[in-house]
Design a protein around this motif. Structure first.
Motif, PDB file in Angstrom:
ATOM      1  N   TYR A   1      19.922 -76.151 119.841  1.00  0.00           N
ATOM      2  CA  TYR A   1      20.720 -76.696 119.166  1.00  0.00           C
ATOM      3  C   TYR A   1      21.965 -77.458 120.096  1.00  0.00           C
ATOM      4  O   TYR A   1      22.184 -78.758 119.864  1.00  0.00           O
TER       5      TYR A   1
ATOM      6  N   HIS B   1      17.287 -72.962 124.519  1.00  0.00           N
ATOM      7  CA  HIS B   1      16.600 -71.872 123.672  1.00  0.00           C
ATOM      8  C   HIS B   1      17.387 -71.571 122.583  1.00  0.00           C
ATOM      9  O   HIS B   1      18.530 -71.254 122.742  1.00  0.00           O
ATOM     10  N   SER B   2      16.887 -71.645 121.259  1.00  0.00           N
ATOM     11  CA  SER B   2      17.581 -70.936 120.051  1.00  0.00           C
ATOM     12  C   SER B   2      18.838 -71.882 119.827  1.00  0.00           C
ATOM     13  O   SER B   2      18.928 -73.122 119.936  1.00  0.00           O
ATOM     14  N   LEU B   3      20.107 -71.077 119.913  1.00  0.00           N
ATOM     15  CA  LEU B   3      21.313 -71.838 120.030  1.00  0.00           C
ATOM     16  C   LEU B   3      21.728 -72.708 121.106  1.00  0.00           C
ATOM     17  O   LEU B   3      22.107 -73.762 121.051  1.00  0.00           O
TER      18      LEU B   3
ATOM     19  N   HIS C   1      10.097 -65.206 118.835  1.00  0.00           N
ATOM     20  CA  HIS C   1      11.190 -66.245 119.226  1.00  0.00           C
ATOM     21  C   HIS C   1      11.723 -66.224 120.689  1.00  0.00           C
ATOM     22  O   HIS C   1      11.845 -67.393 120.913  1.00  0.00           O
ATOM     23  N   HIS C   2      11.360 -65.358 121.540  1.00  0.00           N
ATOM     24  CA  HIS C   2      11.710 -65.129 122.856  1.00  0.00           C
ATOM     25  C   HIS C   2      10.694 -65.328 123.478  1.00  0.00           C
ATOM     26  O   HIS C   2       9.964 -64.724 124.376  1.00  0.00           O
TER      27      HIS C   2
ATOM     28  N   HIS D   1      20.627 -70.706 127.568  1.00  0.00           N
ATOM     29  CA  HIS D   1      20.195 -69.601 126.724  1.00  0.00           C
ATOM     30  C   HIS D   1      20.522 -69.569 125.217  1.00  0.00           C
ATOM     31  O   HIS D   1      21.403 -70.540 125.043  1.00  0.00           O
ATOM     32  N   GLY D   2      20.166 -68.741 124.483  1.00  0.00           N
ATOM     33  CA  GLY D   2      20.231 -68.670 123.041  1.00  0.00           C
ATOM     34  C   GLY D   2      21.713 -67.666 122.721  1.00  0.00           C
ATOM     35  O   GLY D   2      22.245 -67.241 123.453  1.00  0.00           O
TER      36      GLY D   2
ATOM     37  N   PRO E   1      14.258 -73.856 118.764  1.00  0.00           N
ATOM     38  CA  PRO E   1      15.883 -74.268 118.457  1.00  0.00           C
ATOM     39  C   PRO E   1      16.153 -73.832 117.291  1.00  0.00           C
ATOM     40  O   PRO E   1      15.601 -73.868 116.345  1.00  0.00           O
ATOM     41  N   TRP E   2      17.554 -73.164 117.283  1.00  0.00           N
ATOM     42  CA  TRP E   2      18.169 -72.848 116.034  1.00  0.00           C
ATOM     43  C   TRP E   2      18.695 -74.073 115.415  1.00  0.00           C
ATOM     44  O   TRP E   2      18.996 -74.986 116.031  1.00  0.00           O
TER      45      TRP E   2
END
Length: 364
Positions: free
Chosen positions: A161, A156-158, A342-343, A86-87, A182-183
């Protein structure tokens, strides 16, 4: 196996340390309330669920879900499991619209990142590289403890990364890397009219961040990103409802109350830990101190990579185009999910699940 009564091993609450012993009396939260809210969410699952804490070598614990479809025909050769990360500020409960669909043909794992959700909340260093390494090593120790030889790794997101950083260090363990909005990939652009070495710097167009992103960004340089939720005390749940009403809308077909915003609140009103690590790695909410575009070339060309972006996301999808160009001779695919922010996984779950399932099927 009834998903509501799925077995839980070593299910001991991870309460805040003594330094924060006053916190629950000010904030209407606790690990027990997080557990109860999460259980309500996971009660929607139909496939067989196994939920447990996975203990790492340093005794930190990672809260882990494993889903299988026992009704499905078992192939002679087990399929590579899918692992979902998860982010920022999230937890396993946010995958509720995806877990059943993606576990129909293979085992799916989802875990709370170290310092988030129900996982242990240790101290993180303030150095960006060291904080990133602590996250990555916790993922590797988790993999060893669970006993996975290889996995399809989705972040996802963080989480995207960190999944990329993990894949660079442990490429033999990743059969396919899937990055969802991705962040931390692009370098922070120069401001308009700012000149660099005598030449005007091009301004990168980006979708304007939503109000909650701007609000958090205003305080992130001075405090931990989610400090405002804890500082608000009894008003914290109301703040989450005010700034993140979209979470209620995204899951309204499953819950007609504040279950999902309560989950977000309880995930983030606990002792700050993972967000301390995130703050160490970030220049501001939207930019990483160590941009991943500077290192993505270290991924083996043989590693397949799929990047999914939401059409209306505030994350700049041009980073995906750059990754495709950098990995011109590698198996790299860029997909845009229409009408998703974003989600992506919650905005357009059917399209997201279809894209991930197709990607997984390309592995085996």
């Amino acid at each position: 196996m009834d998903p509501v009564t799925a077995p839980i091993q070593n299910d001991i609450e991870t309460e805040p340390s003594s330094v924060w012993s006053w916190w629950p009396s000010w904030c209407p939260t606790s690990m027990s309330l997080l557990k109860t809210t999460e259980a309500k969410i996971l009660g929607c699952l139909q496939n067989d669920l196994w939920a447990r804490f996975v203990t790492l070598s340093n005794q930190d614990r990672i809260w882990t879900l494993s889903l299988t479809n026992k009704a499905a025909h078992k192939p002679a050769t087990p399929k590579t499991p899918l692992v979902m990360v998860h982010g920022f500020g999230g937890g396993v409960g946010l995958w509720i619209r995806n877990l059943d669909a993606l576990s129909r043909s293979r085992t799916v794992y989802a875990f709370d990142l170290l310092g988030f959700g129900r996982s242990s909340r240790p101290q993180f260093p303030t150095d960006a590289a060291k904080a990133e390494e602590q996250f990555v090593q916790s993922i590797e120790q988790w993999r060893e403890s669970v006993g996975l030889d290889s996995m399809i790794l989705l972040g996802h997101s963080l989480g995207g990364y960190l999944a990329t950083s993990y894949a660079i260090q442990y490429p033999s363990r990743v059969s396919h890397l899937i990055l969802v909005d991705p962040w931390g990939f692009p370098e922070q652009p120069q401001t308009q009219n700012q000149e660099s070495h005598g030449q005007a710097t091009e301004v990168v167009k980006r979708t304007s961040p939503p109000r909650w992103v701007k609000a958090i960004a205003r305080v992130v340089s001075y405090f931990n990103p989610l400090a405002v939720i804890r500082a608000a005390g009894p008003l914290g749940p109301g703040l989450v409802n005010r700034f993140r009403p979209d979470f209620k809308r995204k899951f309204e077909d499953l819950f007609d109350d504040d279950t999902m915003t309560q989950y977000i609140y309880h995930c983030n009103a606990q002792t700050p830990s993972g967000e301390v690590g995130f703050r160490a790695m970030s220049k501001s909410l939207g930019w990483a101190k160590r941009p991943m575009l500077q290192r993505v070339h270290l991924l083996p060309p043989s590693m397949p990579l799929t990047m999914l972006y939401g059409e209306y996301s505030w994350v700049d999808s041009s980073s995906g185009d750059k990754v495709v160009q950098m990995r011109s001779e590698a198996h790299t695919k860029l997909l845009m999910i229409e009408k998703a922010s974003h989600h992506v996984y919650a905005d357009q779950p059917q399209e997201f699940n279809r894209a991930v399932e197709n990607t997984c099927s390309s592995v085996n």
